[in-house]
Structures are given as structure tokens and as C-alpha cells.
Design a protein around this motif. Structure first.
Motif, PDB file in Angstrom:
ATOM      1  N   ALA A  99       0.404  -1.072  -0.458  1.00 16.45           N
ATOM      2  CA  ALA A  99      -0.022  -0.070   0.108  1.00 16.45           C
ATOM      3  C   ALA A  99       1.213   1.181   0.363  1.00 16.45           C
ATOM      4  O   ALA A  99       0.614   2.357  -0.415  1.00 16.45           O
ATOM      5  CB  ALA A  99      -1.064  -0.565   1.666  1.00 16.45           C
ATOM      6  N   ASP A 100       2.184   1.559   1.193  1.00 11.82           N
ATOM      7  CA  ASP A 100       2.874   1.973   0.477  1.00 11.82           C
ATOM      8  C   ASP A 100       3.398   2.646  -1.088  1.00 11.82           C
ATOM      9  O   ASP A 100       3.368   3.645  -1.015  1.00 11.82           O
ATOM     10  CB  ASP A 100       3.949   2.177   1.790  1.00 11.82           C
ATOM     11  CG  ASP A 100       4.892   2.868   1.591  1.00 11.82           C
ATOM     12  OD1 ASP A 100       4.403   4.585   1.696  1.00 11.82           O
ATOM     13  OD2 ASP A 100       5.612   2.696   2.908  1.00 11.82           O
ATOM     14  N   TYR A 101       3.811   1.275  -0.736  1.00 14.74           N
ATOM     15  CA  TYR A 101       4.648   1.734  -2.233  1.00 14.74           C
ATOM     16  C   TYR A 101       3.604   1.701  -3.031  1.00 14.74           C
ATOM     17  O   TYR A 101       3.350   2.815  -4.618  1.00 14.74           O
ATOM     18  CB  TYR A 101       5.165   0.074  -3.220  1.00 14.74           C
ATOM     19  CG  TYR A 101       6.349  -0.056  -2.648  1.00 14.74           C
ATOM     20  CD1 TYR A 101       6.996   0.577  -1.702  1.00 14.74           C
ATOM     21  CD2 TYR A 101       6.339  -1.695  -2.182  1.00 14.74           C
ATOM     22  CE1 TYR A 101       8.180   0.007  -0.868  1.00 14.74           C
ATOM     23  CE2 TYR A 101       7.247  -2.187  -1.070  1.00 14.74           C
ATOM     24  CZ  TYR A 101       8.187  -1.641  -1.100  1.00 14.74           C
ATOM     25  OH  TYR A 101       9.517  -1.927  -0.294  1.00 14.74           O
TER      26      TYR A 101
ATOM     27  N   LEU B  47      -2.681  -2.261  -9.252  1.00 16.54           N
ATOM     28  CA  LEU B  47      -3.688  -0.947  -9.154  1.00 16.54           C
ATOM     29  C   LEU B  47      -4.511  -1.148 -10.515  1.00 16.54           C
ATOM     30  O   LEU B  47      -5.502  -0.390 -10.248  1.00 16.54           O
ATOM     31  CB  LEU B  47      -2.839   0.422  -9.518  1.00 16.54           C
ATOM     32  CG  LEU B  47      -2.708   1.021  -8.155  1.00 16.54           C
ATOM     33  CD1 LEU B  47      -3.257   0.435  -6.566  1.00 16.54           C
ATOM     34  CD2 LEU B  47      -1.048   1.654  -7.703  1.00 16.54           C
ATOM     35  N   SER B  48      -3.474  -1.585 -11.520  1.00 10.47           N
ATOM     36  CA  SER B  48      -3.798  -1.663 -12.473  1.00 10.47           C
ATOM     37  C   SER B  48      -5.765  -1.955 -12.678  1.00 10.47           C
ATOM     38  O   SER B  48      -6.248  -1.950 -13.349  1.00 10.47           O
ATOM     39  CB  SER B  48      -3.670  -1.674 -13.954  1.00 10.47           C
ATOM     40  OG  SER B  48      -3.829  -1.923 -15.154  1.00 10.47           O
TER      41      SER B  48
ATOM     42  N   ILE C 201      -8.700  10.035  -5.502  1.00  8.28           N
ATOM     43  CA  ILE C 201      -8.505   8.820  -5.067  1.00  8.28           C
ATOM     44  C   ILE C 201      -8.378   9.036  -3.775  1.00  8.28           C
ATOM     45  O   ILE C 201      -7.016   9.701  -3.346  1.00  8.28           O
ATOM     46  CB  ILE C 201      -7.062   8.675  -5.903  1.00  8.28           C
ATOM     47  CG1 ILE C 201      -7.307   8.359  -7.785  1.00  8.28           C
ATOM     48  CG2 ILE C 201      -6.705   6.984  -5.098  1.00  8.28           C
ATOM     49  CD1 ILE C 201      -6.133   7.951  -7.931  1.00  8.28           C
ATOM     50  N   SER C 202      -8.893   8.490  -2.731  1.00  7.22           N
ATOM     51  CA  SER C 202      -8.621   8.208  -1.288  1.00  7.22           C
ATOM     52  C   SER C 202      -7.451   6.790  -1.066  1.00  7.22           C
ATOM     53  O   SER C 202      -7.882   6.008  -1.703  1.00  7.22           O
ATOM     54  CB  SER C 202     -10.089   7.947  -0.828  1.00  7.22           C
ATOM     55  OG  SER C 202     -10.791   6.892  -1.246  1.00  7.22           O
TER      56      SER C 202
ATOM     57  N   ALA D   3      -7.331  -1.443  -2.982  1.00  8.26           N
ATOM     58  CA  ALA D   3      -7.106  -2.618  -3.613  1.00  8.26           C
ATOM     59  C   ALA D   3      -5.795  -2.925  -3.508  1.00  8.26           C
ATOM     60  O   ALA D   3      -6.197  -4.004  -4.435  1.00  8.26           O
ATOM     61  CB  ALA D   3      -6.578  -1.056  -5.102  1.00  8.26           C
ATOM     62  N   VAL D   4      -4.562  -3.016  -3.065  1.00  4.19           N
ATOM     63  CA  VAL D   4      -3.761  -3.766  -2.991  1.00  4.19           C
ATOM     64  C   VAL D   4      -3.537  -4.146  -1.809  1.00  4.19           C
ATOM     65  O   VAL D   4      -2.995  -5.711  -1.979  1.00  4.19           O
ATOM     66  CB  VAL D   4      -2.642  -3.077  -2.948  1.00  4.19           C
ATOM     67  CG1 VAL D   4      -2.134  -2.358  -4.020  1.00  4.19           C
ATOM     68  CG2 VAL D   4      -2.556  -1.799  -1.309  1.00  4.19           C
TER      69      VAL D   4
END
Lengths: 164, 164
Positions: free
Chosen positions: A8-10, A48-49, A73-74, A81-82
Motif C-alpha cells: 500500500a505504501d508503494y 492498481l491497474s 483517489i482516496s 485495491a492492494v
DNA sequence: CCATTATGGACTAAATCAGTCCGGTTTCCA
DNA sequence: TGGAAACCGGACTGATTTAGTCCATAATGG
């Protein structure tokens, strides 16, 4: 705890990186920009895609670009997503509770989860980027003004300029 | 993700269990009440006690009791007690960021962390217990008679029965 | 065609967590 | 005073999760 996954950080890092380009960017280019290993960036980008946050272009001259603005984008969206749905525990109303029939807290975590989701939904990636850069600058200036109180070379490295 | 540790879940469960007693309760008694394995309950109890959420009484006839009312204990407090500080990622201002000098998000997660802490600080364990018991009751009654309007008053406070 | 680039899945190693156990200390009570 | 009850602190192990990498494949542009 309540530790976020590094992915998520990435992801946020990558999104911010993508925000600096108008055209599609390859994963390797992004890796070079962010300093994150290429395979890892690729993985994040794929995720993400797949989630629709990015638009991908396959083939030669392909790459990724943002599907929408960073303001839209929140953090909640990215994390979901991740890392999947934002849910604090297995003990939620919808699913089965491991604590069994004795569980006196059936559904009670829902309130908590919702509160967290709300909190995260209210922060955009753009906001995060906004909050970070000035912070670094301010800190750098603090270090400069206090002159030689800085002994740690690592810290000195950390406040080094990054492209922007 | 953003997954809460089971310990935190047990902790809340245990606190609610303790809230049903006025006198000290032994860890084994609590284990029996909650259905959670004894060693695990003991571990949670120890942690909670070390954090000051509980008062312990050693020796024979000893046990634990709440140090304060459930209304005065926030989820944030409990989570912090069993799982450490609530911090979403390693990339925070205070600590070192794994992403190194290239990190464009230095300190940006702080906003997020604070938002989450705020959200969690606003929910008490009493509130959680309150939100859960009626939910179970409503659900049980829904199963019994589906078209009943049941604006059942909140008798959650005096719900002494606890088996499912 | 061929080089380039995303895609999807599988895989390994490392980190973390859940759960258990043990030796020690404190306290009550007979 | 002795023994049992109960907490205390920490170490240990197996399981789960995560991080990070790699490969075969499909699509695209030149």
C-alpha cells in the motif's frame, strides 16, 4: 499493529510518481524514479491497474497512466485495491466469527470498520502528497537553521533533495 | 489487511466479560465465560493489566477487574495496548523510512494515522458492546418472525444472558 | 517479424502472529 | 508456617501472512 502492508505504501508512492507525468510511463521508469525495485513496482502497477485506478497500454511504447486525478483517489481506495477490503477483524457481521456462539461482540466491529473507512475515504492521495513535501522542506530548513546540531549522516541523507 | 490482530479482538471480548462482574475474576473463569482458551485469555489479561486497563490482584483469591468503566475505554486504547502504537506504516516522520532518500511521502502517512486514531478514539468498548448485543437480538428475532416491526427498546444494558 | 511492454500466476524466503508453556513471585487461608 | 491459588514475565514453536522475485504469455508498435 494496524500495520499497513508495504504494498500500500508503494502504491501511494507509485501513484504520486505517475502524477508527475502526462503520458504513459513504463514500470521500469517508475521503478527508477521511486527507487523501489522493478519487480515490486510492476506488481503494484498490475494490481492498481486491475483495480481500475490506472489505465494500461500494452505493447511497445506502452505503460501506465492515471485513470483519474490524484485528488479523486482516496487512501481508502488504494488500500482496498492492494490489500483487499478494509476490515479490522474476522469478527464481522457478514462473515463467520471465529469466537463461535459465545461471541458477545457479534457485529460490533462494524462500527469501528466504518469509522476507519470514513476516515480513510476523506483523505486523497493528492492531499497526502501535499502534506509530505512541505513537511520535508520544513524539516530540512529546521536542520539548516539549527546548523550543526545534526550529527546523523543518515538523517542528512534523508532530507536530501529528491527531484522536486 | 489493515487486519486487526486476534489479540485485540480477544481483548475487547475479555473487557466486556469483565464488565459483567463487580469483583475480581480469575483468568480461568473468564476463559470459561468467553470460550477463549485459557492460556490465551491469560496472555490478553496480562497485557491489559500491564497497560493499566485492568487492576490485578495476585495470590489466592486473586484475579482481575476493570480499572475504569467500559465507557471510558476507547477502542484505540485497547488496540494500542495489545498491538502497540496505531501506525499505518513504517514510513512515518518519527522513524526511519525504508524507502530511503527517494521517498516522496515523508511524513504523509501521519495525516492518515491521526485520522484513524481519532476515529478509534471516539468509540468506547461500551459502545461496541451496545452495538453488538441488540444486533444479535434483532437478528435472532428476524429469524423468528420476519415481518414483525419490532422497535424493541434497547435493553442491552441489562442483558445478562450471554449464550448464543 | 521482432523488440517492447503489460498480464497473470506461481513460487520461495522472511517476517509476523497465535497460542502454549514454564519457572517465579505474591497472597490468602488453614 | 506451609501449601495452594493466582498473577507475572518471558521464551518457544508452528502456522499464517507478506514481500519480493521470476517466468511464460499476450498484445502492440515499428
Amino acid at each position: 499493529m494496524l500495520r499497513l502492508s508495504k504494498l500500500a505504501d508503494y502504491a501511494v508512492l507509485t501513484l504520486v510518481g505517475l502524477g508527475r507525468h502526462d503520458e504513459v510511463v513504463t514500470s521500469s521508469a517508475l521503478a527508477a524514479e521511486t527507487g523501489v525495485p522493478e519487480p515490486t513496482v510492476a506488481k503494484v502497477l498490475k494490481t492498481l491497474s486491475a483495480d481500475g485506478l490506472l489505465v494500461s497500454q500494452r505493447g511497445a511504447r506502452g505503460g501506465y497512466r492515471l485513470a483519474c486525478k490524484l485528488e479523486d483517489i482516496s487512501v481508502a481506495r488504494v488500500i482496498a485495491a492492494v490489500d483487499g477490503p478494509i476490515s479490522l477483524t474476522a469478527c464481522v457481521s457478514g462473515g463467520g466469527c471465529d469466537n463461535g456462539a459465545d461471541c458477545a461482540l457479534y457485529g460490533s466491529w462494524d462500527v469501528v470498520n466504518e469509522a476507519i473507512r470514513d476516515a480513510l475515504a476523506g483523505i486523497s492521495i493528492a492531499k497526502m502528497a501535499e502534506m509530505s513535501m512541505p513537511a520535508r522542506r520544513i524539516r530540512a530548513e529546521l536542520c539548516a537553521s539549527r546548523d550543526n546540531t545534526l550529527h546523523d549522516s543518515k538523517s542528512a541523507d534523508q532530507v536530501g533533495t529528491f527531484g522536486g
